[in-house]
Design a protein around this motif. Sequence first.
Motif, PDB file in Angstrom:
ATOM      1  N   ILE A  66       0.832  -1.207   0.000  1.00 46.96           N
ATOM      2  CA  ILE A  66       0.000   0.000   0.000  1.00 46.96           C
ATOM      3  C   ILE A  66       0.868   1.258   0.000  1.00 46.96           C
ATOM      4  O   ILE A  66       0.648   2.187  -0.777  1.00 46.96           O
ATOM      5  CB  ILE A  66      -0.942   0.013   1.218  1.00 46.96           C
ATOM      6  N   HIS A  67       1.886   1.296   0.868  1.00 47.16           N
ATOM      7  CA  HIS A  67       2.668   2.520   1.041  1.00 47.16           C
ATOM      8  C   HIS A  67       3.707   2.761  -0.037  1.00 47.16           C
ATOM      9  O   HIS A  67       4.212   3.873  -0.164  1.00 47.16           O
ATOM     10  CB  HIS A  67       3.305   2.532   2.431  1.00 47.16           C
ATOM     11  N   THR A  68       4.062   1.762  -0.792  1.00 47.99           N
ATOM     12  CA  THR A  68       4.979   1.996  -1.902  1.00 47.99           C
ATOM     13  C   THR A  68       4.252   2.089  -3.230  1.00 47.99           C
ATOM     14  O   THR A  68       4.877   2.391  -4.245  1.00 47.99           O
ATOM     15  CB  THR A  68       6.042   0.884  -1.992  1.00 47.99           C
ATOM     16  N   GLY A  69       2.961   1.828  -3.228  1.00 51.25           N
ATOM     17  CA  GLY A  69       2.176   1.958  -4.452  1.00 51.25           C
ATOM     18  C   GLY A  69       2.323   0.789  -5.395  1.00 51.25           C
ATOM     19  O   GLY A  69       2.061   0.930  -6.582  1.00 51.25           O
ATOM     20  N   THR A  70       2.738  -0.369  -4.895  1.00 51.55           N
ATOM     21  CA  THR A  70       2.948  -1.509  -5.773  1.00 51.55           C
ATOM     22  C   THR A  70       1.702  -2.375  -5.942  1.00 51.55           C
ATOM     23  O   THR A  70       1.751  -3.370  -6.649  1.00 51.55           O
ATOM     24  CB  THR A  70       4.098  -2.394  -5.270  1.00 51.55           C
ATOM     25  N   VAL A  71       0.622  -2.008  -5.319  1.00 48.74           N
ATOM     26  CA  VAL A  71      -0.631  -2.725  -5.550  1.00 48.74           C
ATOM     27  C   VAL A  71      -1.081  -2.357  -6.959  1.00 48.74           C
ATOM     28  O   VAL A  71      -0.965  -1.210  -7.395  1.00 48.74           O
ATOM     29  CB  VAL A  71      -1.687  -2.324  -4.503  1.00 48.74           C
ATOM     30  N   ASN A  72      -1.587  -3.299  -7.697  1.00 50.95           N
ATOM     31  CA  ASN A  72      -1.931  -3.104  -9.100  1.00 50.95           C
ATOM     32  C   ASN A  72      -3.104  -2.129  -9.228  1.00 50.95           C
ATOM     33  O   ASN A  72      -4.249  -2.516  -9.332  1.00 50.95           O
ATOM     34  CB  ASN A  72      -2.270  -4.450  -9.737  1.00 50.95           C
ATOM     35  N   GLU A  73      -2.788  -0.835  -9.226  1.00 49.04           N
ATOM     36  CA  GLU A  73      -3.816   0.204  -9.311  1.00 49.04           C
ATOM     37  C   GLU A  73      -4.385   0.269 -10.727  1.00 49.04           C
ATOM     38  O   GLU A  73      -5.532  -0.013 -10.963  1.00 49.04           O
ATOM     39  CB  GLU A  73      -3.226   1.558  -8.918  1.00 49.04           C
ATOM     40  N   THR A  74      -3.582   0.692 -11.685  1.00 45.34           N
ATOM     41  CA  THR A  74      -4.044   0.768 -13.076  1.00 45.34           C
ATOM     42  C   THR A  74      -3.127  -0.009 -14.006  1.00 45.34           C
ATOM     43  O   THR A  74      -3.365  -0.053 -15.197  1.00 45.34           O
ATOM     44  CB  THR A  74      -4.089   2.231 -13.550  1.00 45.34           C
ATOM     45  N   GLY A  75      -2.076  -0.576 -13.453  1.00 45.43           N
ATOM     46  CA  GLY A  75      -1.124  -1.344 -14.233  1.00 45.43           C
ATOM     47  C   GLY A  75       0.055  -1.697 -13.359  1.00 45.43           C
ATOM     48  O   GLY A  75       0.214  -1.163 -12.264  1.00 45.43           O
ATOM     49  N   THR A  76       0.885  -2.587 -13.832  1.00 44.66           N
ATOM     50  CA  THR A  76       2.012  -3.036 -13.030  1.00 44.66           C
ATOM     51  C   THR A  76       2.950  -1.875 -12.722  1.00 44.66           C
ATOM     52  O   THR A  76       3.487  -1.233 -13.616  1.00 44.66           O
ATOM     53  CB  THR A  76       2.779  -4.133 -13.782  1.00 44.66           C
ATOM     54  N   TYR A  77       3.148  -1.597 -11.458  1.00 44.23           N
ATOM     55  CA  TYR A  77       4.056  -0.567 -10.920  1.00 44.23           C
ATOM     56  C   TYR A  77       3.746   0.858 -11.360  1.00 44.23           C
ATOM     57  O   TYR A  77       4.551   1.747 -11.145  1.00 44.23           O
ATOM     58  CB  TYR A  77       5.518  -0.898 -11.241  1.00 44.23           C
TER      59      TYR A  77
END
Length: 159
Positions: A66-77
């Motif tokens: 969550i805190h590094t933003g590595t959850v697949n929001e709109t694409g990988t990384y």
Amino acid sequence: MSQNPVSATPPGDAATDETAVERTGLVASFNALPRSLKVGASIVIIVALAIIFAVSRDFYFHWFEIHTGTVNETGTYYAFWSGFGSDLGEATIVVGIAAAWRHHNCHVKGCPRIGRPVPGTPYIACPKHHPAHEGAKRSVSIETIFKAHEAAKRENKHS
């Protein structure tokens, strides 16, 4: 109070008192332990921490995602590079500036100024502490500059 035979400082001196405290305190007890025991204890502590983190992996790993933003929001990384990862360049600039300042910092204790090498020594000195500097930083006369230049030219001719 008897004088310390190892040190040449007089009794009651702060340095003598500090070394006496170190010899009888926790530091002395730790230094008396065998090296293998220290290494073994360090390994046991590291393994115990690894087990604790492995048991509660889901909580810590999810927090890290969550805190590094590595959850697949709109694409990988994508979230990483537009969030946490974009700060890497800024951190590099800050660390580079700190390293450059540390490399060129005046060697006089407590002086935060940027300096230049003192010829014939491994030290760096700012204009205030440099032995060849005369007067305030901006109040050097043109005659002083010419004299310094002529002296440097003479030294180079004789070398």
